[in-house]
Design a protein around this motif. Structure first.
Motif, PDB file in Angstrom:
ATOM      1  N   ALA A 137       0.875  -1.374  -0.049  1.00  0.00           N
ATOM      2  CA  ALA A 137      -0.159   0.198   0.202  1.00  0.00           C
ATOM      3  C   ALA A 137       1.004   1.304   0.505  1.00  0.00           C
ATOM      4  O   ALA A 137       1.846   1.156   0.532  1.00  0.00           O
ATOM      5  N   GLN A 138       0.053   2.444  -0.467  1.00  0.00           N
ATOM      6  CA  GLN A 138       1.064   3.316  -1.008  1.00  0.00           C
ATOM      7  C   GLN A 138       0.908   4.242   0.273  1.00  0.00           C
ATOM      8  O   GLN A 138      -0.459   4.820   0.357  1.00  0.00           O
ATOM      9  N   CYS A 139       1.845   4.918   1.329  1.00  0.00           N
ATOM     10  CA  CYS A 139       1.416   6.322   1.861  1.00  0.00           C
ATOM     11  C   CYS A 139       1.315   7.278   1.402  1.00  0.00           C
ATOM     12  O   CYS A 139       1.287   7.918   0.637  1.00  0.00           O
ATOM     13  N   VAL A 163       1.393  10.292   2.749  1.00  0.00           N
ATOM     14  CA  VAL A 163       1.738  11.563   2.791  1.00  0.00           C
ATOM     15  C   VAL A 163       2.963  11.196   2.292  1.00  0.00           C
ATOM     16  O   VAL A 163       3.731  12.249   1.253  1.00  0.00           O
ATOM     17  N   CYS A 164       3.527  10.695   2.043  1.00  0.00           N
ATOM     18  CA  CYS A 164       4.860  10.708   1.852  1.00  0.00           C
ATOM     19  C   CYS A 164       5.293   9.489  -0.052  1.00  0.00           C
ATOM     20  O   CYS A 164       6.489   9.552  -0.528  1.00  0.00           O
ATOM     21  N   GLY A 165       4.442   9.064  -0.182  1.00  0.00           N
ATOM     22  CA  GLY A 165       4.593   8.192  -1.618  1.00  0.00           C
ATOM     23  C   GLY A 165       5.239   6.894  -1.284  1.00  0.00           C
ATOM     24  O   GLY A 165       5.305   5.918  -2.196  1.00  0.00           O
ATOM     25  N   ASN A 166       5.494   6.493  -0.350  1.00  0.00           N
ATOM     26  CA  ASN A 166       6.455   4.689  -0.615  1.00  0.00           C
ATOM     27  C   ASN A 166       5.284   3.785  -0.404  1.00  0.00           C
ATOM     28  O   ASN A 166       4.161   3.417   0.249  1.00  0.00           O
ATOM     29  N   ASP A 167       5.857   3.024  -0.854  1.00  0.00           N
ATOM     30  CA  ASP A 167       5.140   1.549  -1.334  1.00  0.00           C
ATOM     31  C   ASP A 167       5.380   1.084   0.057  1.00  0.00           C
ATOM     32  O   ASP A 167       6.761   0.429  -0.023  1.00  0.00           O
ATOM     33  N   TYR A 168       5.009   0.063   1.017  1.00  0.00           N
ATOM     34  CA  TYR A 168       5.358  -0.222   2.299  1.00  0.00           C
ATOM     35  C   TYR A 168       4.204  -1.430   2.164  1.00  0.00           C
ATOM     36  O   TYR A 168       3.105  -1.559   2.526  1.00  0.00           O
ATOM     37  N   ASP A 169       4.977  -2.916   2.563  1.00  0.00           N
ATOM     38  CA  ASP A 169       4.401  -4.463   2.835  1.00  0.00           C
ATOM     39  C   ASP A 169       3.524  -4.408   4.386  1.00  0.00           C
ATOM     40  O   ASP A 169       3.116  -4.647   4.156  1.00  0.00           O
ATOM     41  N   GLU A 180       5.125   8.468  11.943  1.00  0.00           N
ATOM     42  CA  GLU A 180       5.088   9.465  11.592  1.00  0.00           C
ATOM     43  C   GLU A 180       4.696  10.436  10.912  1.00  0.00           C
ATOM     44  O   GLU A 180       4.167  11.613  10.618  1.00  0.00           O
ATOM     45  N   CYS A 181       3.847   9.710   9.298  1.00  0.00           N
ATOM     46  CA  CYS A 181       3.717  10.228   7.886  1.00  0.00           C
ATOM     47  C   CYS A 181       2.193  10.162   9.025  1.00  0.00           C
ATOM     48  O   CYS A 181       1.392  11.393   8.587  1.00  0.00           O
ATOM     49  N   ALA A 191       0.001  14.163   8.655  1.00  0.00           N
ATOM     50  CA  ALA A 191      -1.389  14.075   8.002  1.00  0.00           C
ATOM     51  C   ALA A 191      -2.677  14.817   8.718  1.00  0.00           C
ATOM     52  O   ALA A 191      -3.041  15.430   8.334  1.00  0.00           O
ATOM     53  N   LEU A 192      -2.535  13.407  10.329  1.00  0.00           N
ATOM     54  CA  LEU A 192      -4.149  13.767  11.257  1.00  0.00           C
ATOM     55  C   LEU A 192      -3.813  14.824  12.379  1.00  0.00           C
ATOM     56  O   LEU A 192      -5.137  15.058  13.011  1.00  0.00           O
TER      57      LEU A 192
END
Length: 80
Positions: free
Chosen positions: A2-4, A6-12, A33-34, A38-39
């Motif tokens: 899935a992609q964050c 905030v930062c766009g990182n794809d992370y399992d 942190e992200c 954001a929230l």
């Protein structure tokens, strides 16, 4: 993966956050942190992100009693 949002990182190991009243909106983050970026609410006096309890008065959010006092809200107290 899935992609964050905030930062766009794809992370399992990404996680989703669903806020009350927004059950149709899923926020996806790769880190706390992200999600905080954001929230988390922002202190109306100093602008920092409120990641602890903070305080609220008259619709304004503050990170501490000092910031509330500096903004004219005098009834707040920090623990001492």
């Amino acid at each position: 993966m899935a992609q964050c949002e905030v930062c766009g990182n794809d992370y399992d190991k990404a996680f989703e956050v669903i806020l009350p009243g927004e059950s149709d909106v899923k926020h996806t983050f790769d880190s706390f942190e992200c999600s905080i970026h954001a929230l988390a609410p922002t202190c109306d006096h100093c602008g920092c992100k409120i990641i602890g309890h903070g305080t609220e008065a008259n619709g304004s959010f503050f990170c501490c009693a000092h910031c509330a006092e500096q903004s004219g809200v005098g009834e707040m107290k920090d623990r001492i």
